[in-house]
Design a protein around this motif. Sequence first.
Motif, mmCIF file in Angstrom:
data_model
loop_
_atom_site.group_PDB
_atom_site.id
_atom_site.type_symbol
_atom_site.label_atom_id
_atom_site.label_comp_id
_atom_site.label_asym_id
_atom_site.label_seq_id
_atom_site.Cartn_x
_atom_site.Cartn_y
_atom_site.Cartn_z
ATOM 1 N N ARG B 77 53.928 35.397 92.704
ATOM 2 C CA ARG B 77 53.249 34.277 93.369
ATOM 3 C C ARG B 77 52.906 33.159 92.385
ATOM 4 N N VAL B 78 53.434 33.266 91.181
ATOM 5 C CA VAL B 78 53.182 32.232 90.168
ATOM 6 C C VAL B 78 54.518 31.624 89.753
ATOM 7 N N ILE B 79 54.673 30.325 89.956
ATOM 8 C CA ILE B 79 55.922 29.649 89.587
ATOM 9 C C ILE B 79 55.623 28.606 88.507
ATOM 10 N N GLY B 80 56.411 28.629 87.443
ATOM 11 C CA GLY B 80 56.289 27.619 86.393
ATOM 12 C C GLY B 80 57.340 26.543 86.600
ATOM 13 N N ILE B 81 56.924 25.304 86.597
ATOM 14 C CA ILE B 81 57.850 24.181 86.832
ATOM 15 C C ILE B 81 58.205 23.516 85.506
ATOM 16 N N GLU B 82 59.482 23.198 85.345
ATOM 17 C CA GLU B 82 59.912 22.476 84.159
ATOM 18 C C GLU B 82 59.585 20.993 84.335
ATOM 19 N N THR B 83 59.011 20.381 83.322
ATOM 20 C CA THR B 83 58.608 18.982 83.470
ATOM 21 C C THR B 83 59.427 18.033 82.601
ATOM 22 N N GLY B 84 60.359 18.572 81.796
ATOM 23 C CA GLY B 84 61.155 17.698 80.940
ATOM 24 C C GLY B 84 60.296 16.834 80.034
ATOM 25 N N ALA B 85 59.193 17.414 79.555
ATOM 26 C CA ALA B 85 58.250 16.701 78.669
ATOM 27 C C ALA B 85 57.584 15.516 79.355
ATOM 28 N N CYS B 86 57.584 15.520 80.671
ATOM 29 C CA CYS B 86 56.940 14.443 81.435
ATOM 30 C C CYS B 86 55.965 15.028 82.453
ATOM 31 N N PRO B 87 54.867 15.628 82.010
ATOM 32 C CA PRO B 87 53.985 16.291 82.973
ATOM 33 C C PRO B 87 53.384 15.343 84.010
ATOM 34 N N HIS B 88 53.139 14.101 83.609
ATOM 35 C CA HIS B 88 52.560 13.175 84.583
ATOM 36 C C HIS B 88 53.589 12.781 85.642
ATOM 37 N N THR B 89 54.856 12.601 85.211
ATOM 38 C CA THR B 89 55.902 12.251 86.177
ATOM 39 C C THR B 89 56.087 13.364 87.201
ATOM 40 N N ALA B 90 55.989 14.609 86.726
ATOM 41 C CA ALA B 90 56.259 15.757 87.597
ATOM 42 C C ALA B 90 55.219 15.936 88.698
ATOM 43 N N ILE B 91 54.039 15.316 88.536
ATOM 44 C CA ILE B 91 53.041 15.438 89.618
ATOM 45 C C ILE B 91 52.813 14.116 90.348
ATOM 46 N N ARG B 92 53.419 13.056 89.861
ATOM 47 C CA ARG B 92 53.147 11.758 90.507
ATOM 48 C C ARG B 92 54.434 11.041 90.918
ATOM 49 N N GLU B 93 55.140 10.416 89.987
ATOM 50 C CA GLU B 93 56.303 9.609 90.390
ATOM 51 C C GLU B 93 57.439 10.455 90.945
ATOM 52 N N ASP B 94 57.644 11.633 90.387
ATOM 53 C CA ASP B 94 58.743 12.483 90.850
ATOM 54 C C ASP B 94 58.311 13.938 90.953
ATOM 55 N N PRO B 95 57.521 14.258 91.991
ATOM 56 C CA PRO B 95 57.049 15.641 92.142
ATOM 57 C C PRO B 95 58.037 16.528 92.893
#
Lengths: 226, 220
Positions: B77-95
């Motif tokens: 029940r725990v998934i780790g998402i790859e962010t490509g060194a862009c953690p802010h992009t992964a939750i905002r511009e491109d989630p």
Amino acid sequence: MPNIANLLICLQQADSFFPSGAMAFSWGLESLVKDNIVTDIDSFQDFLEAQILYRWSSFDRGIISIAFKAGNSMEQLASINSFVEAMASPPLLQEGSRRLGRALVEVYVKLGLEAAKQIQLHLARSSSFIHLAVVQGYLWPSLGMDESECHAVSAHTAYTSIVSAAVRLGVIGHLDAQRCLSRMRYLLEKVLLSPVPNLNDLSCSTLMVDIATLRPYEQGSRFFAN
Amino acid sequence: METNEEYLSINTDNKSFPRSVRIGIGGPVGSGKTRLLEQLIPRLFDKGVNLAIITNDLVTSEDAARVRRSGLIDASRVIGIETGACPHTAIREDPTLNLQAAEDLDQLYPGLELVLIESGGDNLASSFSLDLVDYWIFVIDVAGGDDIPRKRGPGVILCDLLVINKIDLVPYVDVDLNIMVTEANKVRNGRPVMLSNCATGEGVDVIVDVVIDQLSFERK
């Protein structure tokens, strides 16, 4: 007089601001950087050209054209999708293509594009997945993009995402990134003006990258999905 | 050129329930986001909430591995998402990948009520896309300095709930907690600010109540 409406459509799809999920993928670059094989702009440019000329141009471009011509035939789309799967790229590259294919479908579904809803329904019924190039060739025409525009936008998104990854990995700076993009634009112009390869002539082989992505993740933590 | 009129319309169907409620947890590096998660999980289970976790660490799996190892929740029940060194992009511009993961969890666990999405450690400007989460918590800590709220970062101002963590460290880091809270309330126009020590769990019960209230609100 250029078709301004189409130009704006292309710019929107090609913009790195478009939520495609592409920023999480380096397509083998991260592994080669950790191996000290890609270390500077020269070695990166070689990597980039290999990826675009010997993977995108020789393979994805042809797939986009076949999907483009398939129109609304789910049967033909399934067939070309199976072909992409059968080409047996390394698992991480295949997985990246599947994840981004799904991502593109889902984004357009949420944006209300009818063609995306149809393919999503088909995928749900058949419990299957779809590769990125197939989605691009199938969905973009429904926005009004012609075949060459689909090629140009696909190529642009492919090389900008790799160049962007190189900047984030500290291989090149922001100005060198633009120099790389300019060179790719020059090289791709010739490619895009040449005939699209036939199905039987499609190939995708970038051996060093393929081998790098096949190795287990003994290199420790990673930033990217591939 | 054919245009797709439906595509051109403004589609606001981003909350097509039934699906799990999604709550984001963001904040700077080291502020205690994962620690808050570890405190929330057992309390939410105790209240019978069916939940799952998505983490967005800077590197692929660090936080996800920590939560899985904790034994607090079924590792699947725990998934780790790859962010490509862009953690802010992964939750905002491109989630996009976060949305994929949340939808995968909804499919895998029928009846799933809540997905907690932890962002990678970022700066005070990070915020969540409103198409990704229904509610979001921003965690700062006293060791970051009592001027943090005064800097008016979008994370501090825009979040639904601001948590000031590590209040036990106040005597050691030369900060004035009263000033911090007063200024946080001021810049947030009265929206909630809560205090916690996630190392011990102090203050977390109130945050759990907020999460439960939010679950009920989104389900209405």
